[in-house]
Design a protein around this motif. Structure first.
Motif, PDB file in Angstrom:
ATOM      1  N   CYS A 187      -7.527   1.810 -10.971  1.00  0.00           N
ATOM      2  CA  CYS A 187      -7.630   2.430  -9.638  1.00  0.00           C
ATOM      3  C   CYS A 187      -8.624   3.579  -9.661  1.00  0.00           C
ATOM      4  O   CYS A 187      -8.561   4.455 -10.522  1.00  0.00           O
ATOM      5  CB  CYS A 187      -6.254   2.932  -9.199  1.00  0.00           C
ATOM      6  N   GLN A 188      -9.534   3.568  -8.683  1.00  0.00           N
ATOM      7  CA  GLN A 188     -10.526   4.637  -8.543  1.00  0.00           C
ATOM      8  C   GLN A 188     -10.312   5.454  -7.267  1.00  0.00           C
ATOM      9  O   GLN A 188     -11.164   6.267  -6.899  1.00  0.00           O
ATOM     10  CB  GLN A 188     -11.936   4.037  -8.543  1.00  0.00           C
ATOM     11  N   GLY A 189      -9.225   5.196  -6.565  1.00  0.00           N
ATOM     12  CA  GLY A 189      -8.894   6.010  -5.405  1.00  0.00           C
ATOM     13  C   GLY A 189      -9.600   5.618  -4.119  1.00  0.00           C
ATOM     14  O   GLY A 189      -9.795   6.472  -3.247  1.00  0.00           O
ATOM     15  N   HIS A 190      -9.952   4.369  -3.974  1.00  0.00           N
ATOM     16  CA  HIS A 190     -10.622   3.937  -2.739  1.00  0.00           C
ATOM     17  C   HIS A 190      -9.706   4.037  -1.515  1.00  0.00           C
ATOM     18  O   HIS A 190     -10.197   4.151  -0.388  1.00  0.00           O
ATOM     19  CB  HIS A 190     -11.142   2.510  -2.884  1.00  0.00           C
ATOM     20  N   GLY A 191      -8.420   3.941  -1.711  1.00  0.00           N
ATOM     21  CA  GLY A 191      -7.472   4.213  -0.639  1.00  0.00           C
ATOM     22  C   GLY A 191      -7.212   3.092   0.338  1.00  0.00           C
ATOM     23  O   GLY A 191      -6.442   3.263   1.285  1.00  0.00           O
TER      24      GLY A 191
ATOM     25  N   ALA B 273      -7.359  -3.645  -8.714  1.00  0.00           N
ATOM     26  CA  ALA B 273      -6.312  -2.927  -9.431  1.00  0.00           C
ATOM     27  C   ALA B 273      -4.917  -3.438  -9.081  1.00  0.00           C
ATOM     28  O   ALA B 273      -3.951  -3.093  -9.780  1.00  0.00           O
ATOM     29  CB  ALA B 273      -6.396  -1.428  -9.119  1.00  0.00           C
ATOM     30  N   ILE B 274      -4.806  -4.239  -8.017  1.00  0.00           N
ATOM     31  CA  ILE B 274      -3.504  -4.709  -7.542  1.00  0.00           C
ATOM     32  C   ILE B 274      -3.412  -6.212  -7.726  1.00  0.00           C
ATOM     33  O   ILE B 274      -4.314  -6.953  -7.338  1.00  0.00           O
ATOM     34  CB  ILE B 274      -3.303  -4.353  -6.057  1.00  0.00           C
TER      35      ILE B 274
ATOM     36  N   LEU C 183       0.437  -2.902 -10.367  1.00  0.00           N
ATOM     37  CA  LEU C 183      -0.663  -1.966 -10.178  1.00  0.00           C
ATOM     38  C   LEU C 183      -1.213  -1.553 -11.540  1.00  0.00           C
ATOM     39  O   LEU C 183      -0.463  -1.092 -12.404  1.00  0.00           O
ATOM     40  CB  LEU C 183      -0.165  -0.724  -9.424  1.00  0.00           C
ATOM     41  N   ASP C 184      -2.513  -1.724 -11.711  1.00  0.00           N
ATOM     42  CA  ASP C 184      -3.191  -1.258 -12.919  1.00  0.00           C
ATOM     43  C   ASP C 184      -3.723   0.146 -12.618  1.00  0.00           C
ATOM     44  O   ASP C 184      -4.805   0.304 -12.058  1.00  0.00           O
ATOM     45  CB  ASP C 184      -4.318  -2.221 -13.281  1.00  0.00           C
TER      46      ASP C 184
ATOM     47  N   CYS D 292      -3.643   5.317  -6.191  1.00  0.00           N
ATOM     48  CA  CYS D 292      -2.514   4.533  -5.702  1.00  0.00           C
ATOM     49  C   CYS D 292      -1.261   4.708  -6.556  1.00  0.00           C
ATOM     50  O   CYS D 292      -1.334   4.774  -7.791  1.00  0.00           O
ATOM     51  CB  CYS D 292      -2.921   3.065  -5.680  1.00  0.00           C
ATOM     52  N   ARG D 293      -0.126   4.749  -5.875  1.00  0.00           N
ATOM     53  CA  ARG D 293       1.184   4.658  -6.518  1.00  0.00           C
ATOM     54  C   ARG D 293       2.013   3.653  -5.731  1.00  0.00           C
ATOM     55  O   ARG D 293       1.917   3.591  -4.503  1.00  0.00           O
ATOM     56  CB  ARG D 293       1.899   6.011  -6.507  1.00  0.00           C
ATOM     57  N   LEU D 294       2.827   2.897  -6.430  1.00  0.00           N
ATOM     58  CA  LEU D 294       3.691   1.926  -5.763  1.00  0.00           C
ATOM     59  C   LEU D 294       4.887   2.610  -5.117  1.00  0.00           C
ATOM     60  O   LEU D 294       5.528   3.453  -5.737  1.00  0.00           O
ATOM     61  CB  LEU D 294       4.213   0.900  -6.768  1.00  0.00           C
TER      62      LEU D 294
END
Ligand code: F3S
Length: 63
Positions: free
Chosen positions: A10-14, A58-59, A5-6, A32-34
Motif C-alpha cells: 500500500c502506498q496510500g492512494h486512498g 495491495a488488496i 491486504l498487503d 489502508c487498514r481493514l
C-alpha cells in the motif's frame, strides 16, 4: 468473501476507503487498514471494486 491486504504494498492512494469506507479505513499516513476482513453482499461488491481500483494491487479478495 475474504479480504487480504498487503500493507507493505500500500502506498496510500486512498481509492479503497473512498470506494468502500465500510470495509477499509485509513491510518495516520493515509495508508489502508481493514475494517472488515470477511464480507458479503453489497460490501463484497464494494470490496471487489476497491481491489480493482488499487494501483498497487495491495488488496486481494477470495470467494
Ligand atoms: Fe493503499 Fe491501494 Fe488503498 S495503495 S490506500 S490499498 S487504494
Amino acid at each position: 468473501m475474504k479480504i487480504l491486504l498487503d500493507e507493505s504494498a500500500c502506498q496510500g492512494h486512498g481509492r479503497c476507503y473512498e470506494i468502500a469506507p465500510e470495509v477499509f479505513t485509513d491510518d495516520d499516513r493515509g495508508h489502508c487498514r481493514l475494517v472488515a476482513a470477511d464480507v458479503s453482499g453489497r460490501l463484497a461488491d464494494l470490496a471487489s471494486a476497491a481491489a480493482r481500483a488499487c494501483p498497487e494491487d495491495a488488496i486481494t479478495v477470495e470467494d
